[in-house]
Design a protein around this motif. Structure first.
Motif, PDB file in Angstrom:
ATOM      1  N   GLU A 156       0.853  -1.186   0.000  1.00 54.09           N
ATOM      2  CA  GLU A 156       0.000   0.000   0.000  1.00 54.09           C
ATOM      3  C   GLU A 156       0.889   1.236   0.000  1.00 54.09           C
ATOM      4  O   GLU A 156       1.977   1.218   0.553  1.00 54.09           O
ATOM      5  N   ASN A 157       0.409   2.304  -0.624  1.00 52.98           N
ATOM      6  CA  ASN A 157       1.186   3.531  -0.705  1.00 52.98           C
ATOM      7  C   ASN A 157       0.234   4.705  -0.506  1.00 52.98           C
ATOM      8  O   ASN A 157      -0.815   4.767  -1.137  1.00 52.98           O
ATOM      9  N   LEU A 158       0.593   5.637   0.374  1.00 49.09           N
ATOM     10  CA  LEU A 158      -0.202   6.840   0.595  1.00 49.09           C
ATOM     11  C   LEU A 158       0.344   7.948  -0.294  1.00 49.09           C
ATOM     12  O   LEU A 158       1.487   8.370  -0.139  1.00 49.09           O
ATOM     13  N   LEU A 159      -0.484   8.401  -1.246  1.00 49.59           N
ATOM     14  CA  LEU A 159      -0.074   9.464  -2.161  1.00 49.59           C
ATOM     15  C   LEU A 159      -0.608  10.792  -1.667  1.00 49.59           C
ATOM     16  O   LEU A 159      -1.765  10.889  -1.282  1.00 49.59           O
ATOM     17  N   LYS A 160       0.250  11.803  -1.692  1.00 52.84           N
ATOM     18  CA  LYS A 160      -0.150  13.147  -1.278  1.00 52.84           C
ATOM     19  C   LYS A 160      -0.264  14.041  -2.501  1.00 52.84           C
ATOM     20  O   LYS A 160       0.160  13.666  -3.590  1.00 52.84           O
ATOM     21  N   ALA A 161      -0.823  15.223  -2.327  1.00 51.51           N
ATOM     22  CA  ALA A 161      -1.024  16.170  -3.425  1.00 51.51           C
ATOM     23  C   ALA A 161       0.264  16.380  -4.214  1.00 51.51           C
ATOM     24  O   ALA A 161       1.343  16.490  -3.637  1.00 51.51           O
ATOM     25  N   GLY A 162       0.146  16.397  -5.534  1.00 51.33           N
ATOM     26  CA  GLY A 162       1.289  16.621  -6.395  1.00 51.33           C
ATOM     27  C   GLY A 162       2.095  15.379  -6.701  1.00 51.33           C
ATOM     28  O   GLY A 162       3.169  15.464  -7.278  1.00 51.33           O
ATOM     29  N   THR A 163       1.600  14.194  -6.304  1.00 51.77           N
ATOM     30  CA  THR A 163       2.319  12.954  -6.584  1.00 51.77           C
ATOM     31  C   THR A 163       1.439  11.990  -7.358  1.00 51.77           C
ATOM     32  O   THR A 163       0.223  12.151  -7.446  1.00 51.77           O
ATOM     33  N   GLU A 164       2.086  10.967  -7.906  1.00 48.85           N
ATOM     34  CA  GLU A 164       1.380   9.896  -8.601  1.00 48.85           C
ATOM     35  C   GLU A 164       2.125   8.594  -8.376  1.00 48.85           C
ATOM     36  O   GLU A 164       3.290   8.589  -7.964  1.00 48.85           O
ATOM     37  N   ALA A 165       1.445   7.477  -8.648  1.00 49.43           N
ATOM     38  CA  ALA A 165       2.067   6.160  -8.571  1.00 49.43           C
ATOM     39  C   ALA A 165       1.389   5.256  -9.580  1.00 49.43           C
ATOM     40  O   ALA A 165       0.246   5.493  -9.978  1.00 49.43           O
ATOM     41  N   GLN A 166       2.113   4.228  -9.965  1.00 49.70           N
ATOM     42  CA  GLN A 166       1.557   3.226 -10.864  1.00 49.70           C
ATOM     43  C   GLN A 166       1.426   1.917 -10.117  1.00 49.70           C
ATOM     44  O   GLN A 166       2.153   1.661  -9.159  1.00 49.70           O
ATOM     45  N   ALA A 167       0.475   1.100 -10.575  1.00 46.33           N
ATOM     46  CA  ALA A 167       0.272  -0.218  -9.978  1.00 46.33           C
ATOM     47  C   ALA A 167       0.000  -1.216 -11.094  1.00 46.33           C
ATOM     48  O   ALA A 167      -0.562  -0.872 -12.134  1.00 46.33           O
ATOM     49  N   ASN A 168       0.422  -2.455 -10.848  1.00 42.85           N
ATOM     50  CA  ASN A 168       0.125  -3.560 -11.757  1.00 42.85           C
ATOM     51  C   ASN A 168       0.035  -4.823 -10.919  1.00 42.85           C
ATOM     52  O   ASN A 168      -0.018  -4.740  -9.689  1.00 42.85           O
ATOM     53  N   GLU A 169       0.040  -5.972 -11.569  1.00 40.78           N
ATOM     54  CA  GLU A 169      -0.118  -7.215 -10.815  1.00 40.78           C
ATOM     55  C   GLU A 169       1.001  -7.446  -9.812  1.00 40.78           C
ATOM     56  O   GLU A 169       0.839  -8.193  -8.851  1.00 40.78           O
ATOM     57  N   ALA A 170       2.136  -6.775  -9.974  1.00 38.05           N
ATOM     58  CA  ALA A 170       3.258  -6.908  -9.039  1.00 38.05           C
ATOM     59  C   ALA A 170       3.081  -6.049  -7.788  1.00 38.05           C
ATOM     60  O   ALA A 170       3.776  -6.244  -6.802  1.00 38.05           O
ATOM     61  N   GLY A 171       2.162  -5.087  -7.823  1.00 42.29           N
ATOM     62  CA  GLY A 171       1.929  -4.235  -6.657  1.00 42.29           C
ATOM     63  C   GLY A 171       1.911  -2.770  -7.012  1.00 42.29           C
ATOM     64  O   GLY A 171       1.890  -2.385  -8.175  1.00 42.29           O
ATOM     65  N   VAL A 172       1.929  -1.938  -5.983  1.00 48.10           N
ATOM     66  CA  VAL A 172       1.877  -0.488  -6.123  1.00 48.10           C
ATOM     67  C   VAL A 172       3.299   0.053  -6.082  1.00 48.10           C
ATOM     68  O   VAL A 172       4.063  -0.242  -5.174  1.00 48.10           O
ATOM     69  N   GLY A 173       3.641   0.868  -7.085  1.00 50.14           N
ATOM     70  CA  GLY A 173       4.971   1.463  -7.149  1.00 50.14           C
ATOM     71  C   GLY A 173       5.140   2.623  -6.190  1.00 50.14           C
ATOM     72  O   GLY A 173       4.182   3.072  -5.557  1.00 50.14           O
ATOM     73  N   GLU A 174       6.361   3.117  -6.093  1.00 51.66           N
ATOM     74  CA  GLU A 174       6.677   4.269  -5.232  1.00 51.66           C
ATOM     75  C   GLU A 174       6.024   5.521  -5.799  1.00 51.66           C
ATOM     76  O   GLU A 174       5.870   5.648  -7.014  1.00 51.66           O
ATOM     77  N   SER A 175       5.695   6.451  -4.901  1.00 53.93           N
ATOM     78  CA  SER A 175       5.127   7.716  -5.372  1.00 53.93           C
ATOM     79  C   SER A 175       6.235   8.577  -5.947  1.00 53.93           C
ATOM     80  O   SER A 175       7.388   8.489  -5.557  1.00 53.93           O
ATOM     81  N   ARG A 176       5.839   9.415  -6.922  1.00 53.21           N
ATOM     82  CA  ARG A 176       6.787  10.344  -7.538  1.00 53.21           C
ATOM     83  C   ARG A 176       6.051  11.638  -7.869  1.00 53.21           C
ATOM     84  O   ARG A 176       4.842  11.649  -8.000  1.00 53.21           O
ATOM     85  N   LYS A 177       6.804  12.725  -7.977  1.00 54.54           N
ATOM     86  CA  LYS A 177       6.215  14.037  -8.299  1.00 54.54           C
ATOM     87  C   LYS A 177       5.699  14.034  -9.712  1.00 54.54           C
ATOM     88  O   LYS A 177       6.242  13.406 -10.573  1.00 54.54           O
TER      89      LYS A 177
END
Length: 177
Positions: A156-177
């Motif tokens: 699980e990843n908590l994304l804050k304003a101004g960030t995004e993340a990608q997810a696929n069958e392997a899981g949720v990626g790190e957040s990035r600006k």
């Protein structure tokens, strides 16, 4: 004139959202029907309603708490098949395409709104965010305001304003600006 039998609720009473506006080609499948019909606004939407948009089209929904959802072109989604209760979550299943959300803040710590995809669940409390699902099932969540919890099967990843993340069958990626 539409009448109901005693103890029977009207379609408006069972509504969990309202189709506020449509632009271009938008179709609905309203349960228990399996037939797709052109959408018109305004229209009360029942639990389990499917909505599909064509090229250069969109549909705007409003929930009873004032939260907004815009379905972008070439997208398909379904409202939760369960009727929303006062303390229940609004839930949307995004099959493919993009949706933009403006969720009204609620009191308490539990999320009041969820977007579910094949590879991630996005739970929010009061925010503005966009969720996109590619043809391959990959998911991108972009947060414009507030915070979104994005959970996959393994993390699980908590994304804050101004960030995004990608997810696929392997899981949720790190957040990035």
């Amino acid at each position: 004139v539409v009448s109901t039998l005693p103890g029977q609720a009207s379609a408006a009473d069972k509504s969990i959202a309202k189709l506020k506006a449509v632009s271009g080609q938008v179709w609905l499948i309203v349960p228990p029907s399996k037939q797709e019909v052109p959408a018109t606004a305004p229209h009360s939407l029942l639990a389990g309603t499917r909505i599909r948009t064509g090229a250069e089209s969109r549909a705007e929904l409003v929930f009873p708490d004032g939260s907004l959802l815009t379905i972008r072109s070439n997208s398909a989604m379904q409202l939760s098949p369960h009727k929303r209760r006062a303390k229940a979550k609004s839930s949307v299943l995004l099959f493919f395409g993009r949706v933009w959300n403006k969720v009204i803040k609620t009191m308490g710590a539990e999320s009041s709104y969820e977007i579910t995809t094949a590879n991630a669940v996005c739970g929010v409390r009061g925010t503005e965010f966009e969720t996109a699902v590619g043809e391959d099932g990959s998911v991108r969540v972009r947060v414009l305001e507030g915070a979104v919890s994005v959970a996959g099967d393994s993390n699980e990843n908590l994304l804050k304003a101004g960030t995004e993340a990608q997810a696929n069958e392997a899981g949720v990626g790190e957040s990035r600006k």
